[in-house]
Design a protein around this motif. Structure first.
Motif, PDB file in Angstrom:
ATOM      1  N   VAL A  97       0.125   1.686   8.731  1.00  0.00           N
ATOM      2  CA  VAL A  97       0.832   2.295   8.007  1.00  0.00           C
ATOM      3  C   VAL A  97      -0.034   3.201   7.184  1.00  0.00           C
ATOM      4  N   MET A  98       0.202   4.578   7.012  1.00  0.00           N
ATOM      5  CA  MET A  98      -0.594   5.659   6.488  1.00  0.00           C
ATOM      6  C   MET A  98       0.120   6.457   5.341  1.00  0.00           C
ATOM      7  N   ASP A  99      -0.602   6.565   4.010  1.00  0.00           N
ATOM      8  CA  ASP A  99       0.254   7.332   3.071  1.00  0.00           C
ATOM      9  C   ASP A  99      -0.641   8.245   2.291  1.00  0.00           C
ATOM     10  N   ASP A 100       0.143   9.192   1.827  1.00  0.00           N
ATOM     11  CA  ASP A 100      -0.737  10.381   1.185  1.00  0.00           C
ATOM     12  C   ASP A 100      -0.772  10.053  -0.612  1.00  0.00           C
ATOM     13  N   GLY A 101      -0.830   9.003  -0.686  1.00  0.00           N
ATOM     14  CA  GLY A 101      -1.071   8.688  -2.111  1.00  0.00           C
ATOM     15  C   GLY A 101      -2.443   8.705  -2.901  1.00  0.00           C
ATOM     16  N   VAL A 102      -2.786   8.151  -3.856  1.00  0.00           N
ATOM     17  CA  VAL A 102      -3.917   8.251  -4.493  1.00  0.00           C
ATOM     18  C   VAL A 102      -5.001   7.330  -3.968  1.00  0.00           C
ATOM     19  N   GLY A 103      -4.732   6.616  -3.126  1.00  0.00           N
ATOM     20  CA  GLY A 103      -5.970   5.809  -2.568  1.00  0.00           C
ATOM     21  C   GLY A 103      -6.311   4.551  -3.222  1.00  0.00           C
ATOM     22  N   ILE A 104      -7.500   4.004  -2.786  1.00  0.00           N
ATOM     23  CA  ILE A 104      -7.928   2.761  -3.785  1.00  0.00           C
ATOM     24  C   ILE A 104      -9.290   2.873  -3.814  1.00  0.00           C
ATOM     25  N   ALA A 105      -9.828   2.745  -4.935  1.00  0.00           N
ATOM     26  CA  ALA A 105     -11.183   3.007  -5.190  1.00  0.00           C
ATOM     27  C   ALA A 105     -12.000   1.751  -4.667  1.00  0.00           C
ATOM     28  N   PRO A 106     -13.177   1.744  -4.063  1.00  0.00           N
ATOM     29  CA  PRO A 106     -13.722   0.794  -3.503  1.00  0.00           C
ATOM     30  C   PRO A 106     -14.566   0.136  -4.610  1.00  0.00           C
ATOM     31  N   VAL A 136      -3.512   1.259   6.350  1.00  0.00           N
ATOM     32  CA  VAL A 136      -3.644  -0.324   6.568  1.00  0.00           C
ATOM     33  C   VAL A 136      -3.208  -0.413   8.134  1.00  0.00           C
ATOM     34  N   THR A 137      -4.216  -1.332   8.911  1.00  0.00           N
ATOM     35  CA  THR A 137      -3.753  -1.241  10.263  1.00  0.00           C
ATOM     36  C   THR A 137      -3.933  -2.903  10.687  1.00  0.00           C
ATOM     37  N   ALA A 138      -2.813  -3.464  11.030  1.00  0.00           N
ATOM     38  CA  ALA A 138      -2.810  -4.608  11.241  1.00  0.00           C
ATOM     39  C   ALA A 138      -2.746  -4.942  12.819  1.00  0.00           C
ATOM     40  N   GLU A 153       3.597   7.114   6.834  1.00  0.00           N
ATOM     41  CA  GLU A 153       3.865   7.266   8.229  1.00  0.00           C
ATOM     42  C   GLU A 153       3.697   5.720   8.761  1.00  0.00           C
ATOM     43  N   LEU A 154       4.508   5.136   9.650  1.00  0.00           N
ATOM     44  CA  LEU A 154       4.373   3.784  10.264  1.00  0.00           C
ATOM     45  C   LEU A 154       4.189   4.295  12.062  1.00  0.00           C
TER      46      LEU A 154
END
Length: 85
Positions: free
Chosen positions: A25-34, A78-80, A11-12
């Motif tokens: 930009v938001m997604d429903d993916g696997v995410g990113i590990a910290p 991700v927000t710009a 979603e944008l």
């Protein structure tokens, strides 16, 4: 997004107001590990790759910011935000 995140949906959102322009930009993916060695600004804030570094550099060149929020298994946002001049 499909290649790295394995997202099914994204979603944008573009918001323009008096002081700034924001792209989220938001997604429903696997995410990113910290990244365990990097200081975290908020819970769940994740490390960035080269593409994210480039996004951040470009936003900062315009006086803006890029924020990355991710929870492994729950997607990434991700927000710009760029100030209007």
């Amino acid at each position: 997004m499909v290649k790295h995140a394995h997202a099914r949906c994204a979603e944008l959102t573009l918001t323009v107001d008096r002081d700034s322009i924001q792209l989220k930009v938001m997604d429903d993916g696997v995410g990113i590990a910290p990244a365990p060695t990097l200081p975290l600004a908020t819970s769940g804030q994740a490390r960035g790759g080269l593409g994210l570094t480039t996004m951040r550099e470009r936003a900062e060149a315009l006086g803006g910011t890029v924020q990355l929020m991710s929870v492994p298994g729950s997607g990434t946002t991700v927000t710009a935000t760029i100030p209007r001049r």
